[in-house]
Design an enzyme around this catalytic site. Sequence first.
Site, PDB file in Angstrom:
ATOM      1  N   LYS A 168       2.087   2.186  -4.900  1.00 17.47           N
ATOM      2  CA  LYS A 168       2.394   1.629  -6.363  1.00 17.47           C
ATOM      3  C   LYS A 168       1.552   1.938  -7.411  1.00 17.47           C
ATOM      4  O   LYS A 168       1.737   2.458  -8.279  1.00 17.47           O
ATOM      5  CB  LYS A 168       2.769   0.214  -6.119  1.00 17.47           C
ATOM      6  CG  LYS A 168       3.498  -0.137  -5.201  1.00 17.47           C
ATOM      7  CD  LYS A 168       3.690  -1.760  -4.946  1.00 17.47           C
ATOM      8  CE  LYS A 168       2.095  -2.302  -4.404  1.00 17.47           C
ATOM      9  NZ  LYS A 168       2.057  -1.861  -2.974  1.00 17.47           N
TER      10      LYS A 168
ATOM     11  N   GLY B 189      -4.711  -4.258  -3.868  1.00 19.94           N
ATOM     12  CA  GLY B 189      -5.633  -2.968  -3.883  1.00 19.94           C
ATOM     13  C   GLY B 189      -4.990  -1.665  -4.361  1.00 19.94           C
ATOM     14  O   GLY B 189      -4.173  -1.320  -3.584  1.00 19.94           O
ATOM     15  N   HIS B 190      -4.821  -1.474  -5.593  1.00 16.92           N
ATOM     16  CA  HIS B 190      -4.098  -0.319  -6.329  1.00 16.92           C
ATOM     17  C   HIS B 190      -5.302   0.608  -6.688  1.00 16.92           C
ATOM     18  O   HIS B 190      -6.032   0.681  -7.420  1.00 16.92           O
ATOM     19  CB  HIS B 190      -3.059  -0.876  -7.422  1.00 16.92           C
ATOM     20  CG  HIS B 190      -2.214  -1.960  -7.000  1.00 16.92           C
ATOM     21  ND1 HIS B 190      -1.408  -2.483  -7.872  1.00 16.92           N
ATOM     22  CD2 HIS B 190      -1.827  -2.510  -5.659  1.00 16.92           C
ATOM     23  CE1 HIS B 190      -0.706  -3.414  -7.311  1.00 16.92           C
ATOM     24  NE2 HIS B 190      -0.828  -3.284  -6.016  1.00 16.92           N
TER      25      HIS B 190
ATOM     26  N   ASP C  49       0.934  -1.241  -0.015  1.00 14.33           N
ATOM     27  CA  ASP C  49       0.098   0.084  -0.013  1.00 14.33           C
ATOM     28  C   ASP C  49       0.830   1.325   0.190  1.00 14.33           C
ATOM     29  O   ASP C  49       0.632   2.289   0.628  1.00 14.33           O
ATOM     30  CB  ASP C  49      -0.865   0.120   1.054  1.00 14.33           C
ATOM     31  CG  ASP C  49      -1.901  -1.082   1.280  1.00 14.33           C
ATOM     32  OD1 ASP C  49      -2.196  -1.804  -0.129  1.00 14.33           O
ATOM     33  OD2 ASP C  49      -2.205  -1.717   2.330  1.00 14.33           O
TER      34      ASP C  49
ATOM     35  N   GLN D  54       1.931  -6.052  -3.269  1.00 14.08           N
ATOM     36  CA  GLN D  54       2.337  -6.094  -1.706  1.00 14.08           C
ATOM     37  C   GLN D  54       3.717  -5.587  -1.613  1.00 14.08           C
ATOM     38  O   GLN D  54       3.832  -4.500  -2.421  1.00 14.08           O
ATOM     39  CB  GLN D  54       2.532  -7.629  -1.508  1.00 14.08           C
ATOM     40  CG  GLN D  54       1.082  -8.450  -1.311  1.00 14.08           C
ATOM     41  CD  GLN D  54       0.623  -8.945  -2.843  1.00 14.08           C
ATOM     42  OE1 GLN D  54       1.346  -9.586  -3.349  1.00 14.08           O
ATOM     43  NE2 GLN D  54      -0.772  -8.567  -3.028  1.00 14.08           N
TER      44      GLN D  54
HETATM   45  P1  GDP Z   1      -0.774   0.471  -3.369  1.00 20.84           P
HETATM   46  O1  GDP Z   1      -1.151  -0.896  -3.151  1.00 20.84           O
HETATM   47  O2  GDP Z   1       0.620   0.495  -3.311  1.00 20.84           O
HETATM   48  O3  GDP Z   1      -1.094   0.851  -4.889  1.00 20.84           O
HETATM   49  O4  GDP Z   1      -1.227   1.494  -2.562  1.00 20.84           O
HETATM   50  P2  GDP Z   1      -2.957   1.711  -2.384  1.00 20.84           P
HETATM   51  O5  GDP Z   1      -3.667   2.026  -3.603  1.00 20.84           O
HETATM   52  O6  GDP Z   1      -3.333   0.330  -1.736  1.00 20.84           O
HETATM   53  O7  GDP Z   1      -3.008   2.727  -1.234  1.00 20.84           O
HETATM   54  C1  GDP Z   1      -2.457   4.064  -1.251  1.00 20.84           C
HETATM   55  C2  GDP Z   1      -3.448   5.078  -1.034  1.00 20.84           C
HETATM   56  O8  GDP Z   1      -2.699   6.266  -0.951  1.00 20.84           O
HETATM   57  C3  GDP Z   1      -4.448   5.301  -1.958  1.00 20.84           C
HETATM   58  O9  GDP Z   1      -5.825   5.554  -1.599  1.00 20.84           O
HETATM   59  C4  GDP Z   1      -4.018   6.407  -2.985  1.00 20.84           C
HETATM   60  O10 GDP Z   1      -5.004   6.778  -3.745  1.00 20.84           O
HETATM   61  C5  GDP Z   1      -3.448   7.192  -1.883  1.00 20.84           C
HETATM   62  N1  GDP Z   1      -2.286   8.030  -2.486  1.00 20.84           N
HETATM   63  C6  GDP Z   1      -1.161   7.647  -3.570  1.00 20.84           C
HETATM   64  N2  GDP Z   1      -0.193   8.577  -3.333  1.00 20.84           N
HETATM   65  C7  GDP Z   1      -0.668   9.377  -2.558  1.00 20.84           C
HETATM   66  C8  GDP Z   1      -0.140  10.969  -2.031  1.00 20.84           C
HETATM   67  O11 GDP Z   1       0.928  11.218  -2.434  1.00 20.84           O
HETATM   68  N3  GDP Z   1      -0.823  11.381  -1.048  1.00 20.84           N
HETATM   69  C9  GDP Z   1      -2.094  10.931  -0.574  1.00 20.84           C
HETATM   70  N4  GDP Z   1      -2.699  11.669   0.575  1.00 20.84           N
HETATM   71  N5  GDP Z   1      -2.528   9.940  -0.820  1.00 20.84           N
HETATM   72  C10 GDP Z   1      -1.850   9.226  -1.832  1.00 20.84           C
HETATM   73  P1  IMO Z   2      -1.027  -3.933  -2.222  1.00 19.28           P
HETATM   74  O1  IMO Z   2      -0.486  -4.525  -3.598  1.00 19.28           O
HETATM   75  C1  IMO Z   2      -1.056  -4.550   2.085  1.00 19.28           C
HETATM   76  C2  IMO Z   2      -1.082  -8.592   3.566  1.00 19.28           C
HETATM   77  C3  IMO Z   2      -2.156  -9.238   4.417  1.00 19.28           C
HETATM   78  C4  IMO Z   2      -1.631 -10.093   5.419  1.00 19.28           C
HETATM   79  C5  IMO Z   2      -0.719 -10.776   4.584  1.00 19.28           C
HETATM   80  C6  IMO Z   2      -1.150 -12.099   3.797  1.00 19.28           C
HETATM   81  O2  IMO Z   2      -2.181  -3.445  -2.317  1.00 19.28           O
HETATM   82  O3  IMO Z   2       0.148  -3.375  -1.604  1.00 19.28           O
HETATM   83  P2  IMO Z   2      -2.414 -12.590   1.914  1.00 19.28           P
HETATM   84  O4  IMO Z   2      -4.056 -12.419   1.531  1.00 19.28           O
HETATM   85  O5  IMO Z   2      -1.738 -12.130   0.622  1.00 19.28           O
HETATM   86  O6  IMO Z   2      -2.219 -14.469   1.979  1.00 19.28           O
HETATM   87  O7  IMO Z   2      -2.035 -11.945   3.391  1.00 19.28           O
HETATM   88  O8  IMO Z   2      -0.192  -9.980   3.583  1.00 19.28           O
HETATM   89  N1  IMO Z   2      -1.344  -8.025   2.372  1.00 19.28           N
HETATM   90  C7  IMO Z   2      -1.138  -6.980   1.854  1.00 19.28           C
HETATM   91  N2  IMO Z   2      -1.114  -5.901   2.823  1.00 19.28           N
HETATM   92  N3  IMO Z   2      -0.929  -4.329   0.581  1.00 19.28           N
HETATM   93  C8  IMO Z   2      -1.251  -5.453  -0.034  1.00 19.28           C
HETATM   94  O9  IMO Z   2      -1.142  -5.440  -1.458  1.00 19.28           O
HETATM   95  C9  IMO Z   2      -1.482  -6.868   0.660  1.00 19.28           C
HETATM   96  N4  IMO Z   2      -1.745  -7.964   0.098  1.00 19.28           N
HETATM   97  C10 IMO Z   2      -1.506  -8.922   1.181  1.00 19.28           C
HETATM   98  O10 IMO Z   2      -2.909  -7.964   4.868  1.00 19.28           O
HETATM   99  O11 IMO Z   2      -0.942  -9.456   6.338  1.00 19.28           O
HETATM  100 MG    MG Z   3      -3.034  -1.735  -1.677  1.00 19.96          MG
END
Ligand code: GDP
Ligand code: IMO
Ligand code: MG
Length: 432
Positions: free
Chosen positions: A16, A40-41, A13, A226
């Site tokens: 990416k 979840g991206h 998270d 991840q």
């Molecule tokens: P990922 O799994 O690495 O793609 O990241 P996620 O989408 O799960 O979580 C990142 C969250 O931060 C999302 O809700 C993005 O919209 C948000 N986000 C990304 N870059 C920024 C930033 O620079 N500032 C803020 N406030 N939010 C951001």
């Molecule tokens: P993105 O791509 C954050 C964590 C879960 C749990 C562990 C194992 O959005 O960054 P799993 O379901 O993979 O067997 O769970 O890994 N986990 C993540 N945490 N971002 C993710 O993906 C994750 N995908 C799995 O919360 O601790």
């Molecule tokens: Mg994510």
Amino acid sequence: MSGIVVVGAQWGDEGKGKLVDVFAEKADMVVRYQGGANAGHTLVVNGQKTVLHLVPSGILRPDTTCVITSGVVIDVFSIRDEIKRLIAGGYLQNPKQLLISDTATIILPYHKSLDAAREAALQGGKIGTTGKGIGPAYEDRASRRAVLLGDIFDPKTLKEKLELALREKNFMLENYYKTSTFKLDELLEQLKEVAEDLAPYRAKDTSLFISKALKANKRVMFEGAQGTMLDILHGTYPFVTSSSTLSANACVSAGVGPTNIQKVIGVFKAYTTRVGSGPFPTELHDEVGQKIQADGHEFGATTGRARRCGWLDLVALKYAIRVNGITNLAMMKIDVLSGHDRIGVCTAYKINGEIVNELPTSPYELEKVEPVVEWMTGWKEDLTKVKTLSDLPRPATNFIDFVGSQLGTPIDVISVGPGREQTLWVKPLFNN
Ligand code: GDP
Ligand code: IMO
Ligand code: MG
């Protein structure tokens, strides 16, 4: 040498998805290489949010081809819904924009049931999985009984494989986990429907497709899911996911050689978060942690769970730089740190009173470390409207400079908000 890997440098998270979407404007191809719908991206374009779980984050750019490799575990029902949502939103109008490897493992409903049942059976020592069936599906791959995407287009093979799988899975679900089982006919019927929907996207040889693009010097970006600390071999095992999240796995899963990689971009937040169980040395259990969680909207894009929050951990980040061979960094979400009098940065750990600069490999040891925190002056200004680096308040620049010098790796991108336009470029990521 036109390949670039984008890898999560923390516990997932990191942002990416946003970085890949921004960056995809200049990429010919985005390749998702591991994980499944546990990811979840989130992408935000003109204020509109799109959350992707399996489809690569280049999909909102119509001229960028997106590829899912055989290293990904694909919940076929989930990806069908994701594709439908994208099409309804005006994206993915040409099916040629998305290629899914025929040799990818598929996740079926019994994988999810097993995931949930195993977590429930763990009682106190839960991993905190996303419940998406990731572990059980990768287990099937390793034990050579996985159903592959290509199998759903071959009724005879599919029936044989499913019969075999159900005999074992149903036995475990019914007799060991005391939960409901699955019927062959129903599954076959559902998979027949899904096969029709996914047929336009199936690709026989994604390795060949990606290799040809690399040979033609196309800009190919590999998108990780991840993060480093969740890697199956080098993360905080057993509190990890079931795939290798590291940059090197981009090559293994895509079926291309490591000599194709020009850069490895490590994505990190200006602080740290973690979802699920496991050690987290800089975790904050006070109102400061709650403020970061609230200001950063730190709730999971896949499960909605609250993310644990803490200060930036340079020991863990240096480890990520080492194990991934990170050449360049992207710092995300610095805007979230506005409004703190002081900002902590963990520069080392203390174990039994001794200073340690390397990440302990045992999660039980990591659980016990005490972070050594250096304090930086905070800032009050809202950074989300800042358009150039020179407009950042002095304390924010000091923070970025301090982190960059400690890490000894250039920070090429600073992100100040979720939107595409909220991106400050120190240096372009593509060389050519
Ligand atoms: P990922 O799994 O690495 O793609 O990241 P996620 O989408 O799960 O979580 C990142 C969250 O931060 C999302 O809700 C993005 O919209 C948000 N986000 C990304 N870059 C920024 C930033 O620079 N500032 C803020 N406030 N939010 C951001
Ligand atoms: P993105 O791509 C954050 C964590 C879960 C749990 C562990 C194992 O959005 O960054 P799993 O379901 O993979 O067997 O769970 O890994 N986990 C993540 N945490 N971002 C993710 O993906 C994750 N995908 C799995 O919360 O601790
Ligand atoms: Mg994510």
